[in-house]
Design an enzyme around this catalytic site. Structure first.
Site, PDB file in Angstrom:
ATOM      1  N   CYS A 111       0.840  -1.188   0.000  1.00 45.07           N
ATOM      2  CA  CYS A 111       0.000   0.000   0.000  1.00 45.07           C
ATOM      3  C   CYS A 111       0.878   1.243   0.000  1.00 45.07           C
ATOM      4  O   CYS A 111       1.859   1.319   0.741  1.00 45.07           O
ATOM      5  CB  CYS A 111      -0.887  -0.007   1.250  1.00 45.07           C
ATOM      6  SG  CYS A 111      -2.088   1.338   1.310  1.00 45.07           S
ATOM      7  N   HIS A 154      -9.473  -3.913  -1.706  1.00 46.00           N
ATOM      8  CA  HIS A 154      -8.408  -3.099  -1.086  1.00 46.00           C
ATOM      9  C   HIS A 154      -8.804  -1.621  -1.098  1.00 46.00           C
ATOM     10  O   HIS A 154      -8.654  -0.915  -0.095  1.00 46.00           O
ATOM     11  CB  HIS A 154      -7.086  -3.323  -1.840  1.00 46.00           C
ATOM     12  CG  HIS A 154      -5.903  -2.548  -1.339  1.00 46.00           C
ATOM     13  ND1 HIS A 154      -4.785  -3.147  -0.820  1.00 46.00           N
ATOM     14  CD2 HIS A 154      -5.659  -1.211  -1.304  1.00 46.00           C
ATOM     15  CE1 HIS A 154      -3.903  -2.209  -0.461  1.00 46.00           C
ATOM     16  NE2 HIS A 154      -4.407  -1.023  -0.752  1.00 46.00           N
ATOM     17  N   GLU A 155      -9.343  -1.165  -2.238  1.00 45.76           N
ATOM     18  CA  GLU A 155      -9.698   0.265  -2.352  1.00 45.76           C
ATOM     19  C   GLU A 155     -10.932   0.618  -1.535  1.00 45.76           C
ATOM     20  O   GLU A 155     -10.953   1.660  -0.870  1.00 45.76           O
ATOM     21  CB  GLU A 155      -9.910   0.647  -3.822  1.00 45.76           C
ATOM     22  CG  GLU A 155      -8.705   0.434  -4.722  1.00 45.76           C
ATOM     23  CD  GLU A 155      -7.406   0.921  -4.107  1.00 45.76           C
ATOM     24  OE1 GLU A 155      -6.380   0.259  -4.312  1.00 45.76           O
ATOM     25  OE2 GLU A 155      -7.411   1.941  -3.389  1.00 45.76           O
ATOM     26  N   HIS A 158     -10.086   1.114   1.945  1.00 38.14           N
ATOM     27  CA  HIS A 158      -9.536   2.450   2.216  1.00 38.14           C
ATOM     28  C   HIS A 158     -10.657   3.455   2.504  1.00 38.14           C
ATOM     29  O   HIS A 158     -10.516   4.327   3.351  1.00 38.14           O
ATOM     30  CB  HIS A 158      -8.724   2.979   1.022  1.00 38.14           C
ATOM     31  CG  HIS A 158      -7.283   2.593   1.011  1.00 38.14           C
ATOM     32  ND1 HIS A 158      -6.415   2.896   2.034  1.00 38.14           N
ATOM     33  CD2 HIS A 158      -6.546   1.947   0.068  1.00 38.14           C
ATOM     34  CE1 HIS A 158      -5.199   2.441   1.736  1.00 38.14           C
ATOM     35  NE2 HIS A 158      -5.256   1.858   0.546  1.00 38.14           N
TER      36      HIS A 158
END
Ligand SMILES: O=CN(O)CCNC(=O)c1cccc(Cl)c1Cl
Ligand code: NI
Length: 184
Positions: A111, A154-155, A158
């Protein structure tokens, strides 16, 4: 253009907040942000530009990573031959369903907002159904699997204040449920 100096690092509260949904029509500021985030991914995947500007490669980028606590993420996912297999900007994305079966990348994850290497499998849903809006306000629902699903997870993490290492088994970083798909 977005540079590494613009990337917010772990420890900054914005990375641990739930990002705010955007309203439509998007302001010019957020339309420009979407373009800038996608441009970062394109630049970071170009060896010459990445070298020149010392960019760490990325296949996704979420707005909180550039200090903007809003629900927007850009994805630019290549296959192992470097052909782009998924390119999209998500606005207000929601995971509407996900498979019980998990998948992870054999290489683990990295990341831009986490400067250290953290080893371990990052188990994520193998398949996802995502509802989101495009920058132009078009509503979409898509089903993804494998690498594009992993990057989407993953995004979207976030945007909800999660970082990839939150998902690594602390006691046994390479432990997996037996039906987990390991993607190379
Ligand atoms: O949030 C985005 N970044 O931090 C950009 C840098 N990391 C990656 O591109 C990356 C690397 C490995 C696995 C996944 Cl799933 C991703 Cl997303
Ligand atoms: Ni990240």
């Amino acid at each position: 253009m977005i540079l590494m100096k613009d990337i917010v690092r772990d420890g900054d509260p914005v990375l641990r907040q739930v990002a705010k949904p955007l309203t439509f029509p998007l302001s010019d500021h957020y339309k420009q942000l979407a373009e800038d985030m996608m441009e970062y991914l394109v630049n970071s995947q170009d060896p010459k530009i990445a070298e020149k500007h010392q960019l760490r490669a990325g296949v996704g980028l979420a707005a909180p990573q550039v200090g903007e606590g809003v629900q927007m993420a850009a994805l630019l996912v290549p296959d192992d031959k470097g052909e782009i297999i998924f390119k999209e900007v998500y606005v207000n994305p929601e995971i509407v369903s996900e498979s019980v079966r998990q998948a992870c990348l054999s290489e683990g994850e990295g990341c831009l907002s986490v400067d250290k290497v953290i080893n371990g499998y990052v188990p994520r849903p193998d398949k996802l159904t995502i509802h989101y809006y495009t920058v132009d306000g078009e509503e979409k629902t898509i089903r993804l699997k494998d690498y594009p699903a992993i990057v989407s997870s993953h995004e979207i993490d976030h945007l909800n204040g999660h970082l990839f290492y939150d998902r690594i088994n602390k006691k046994e970083p390479f432990a997996l449920k037996e039906d987990t798909v390991v993607i190379s």
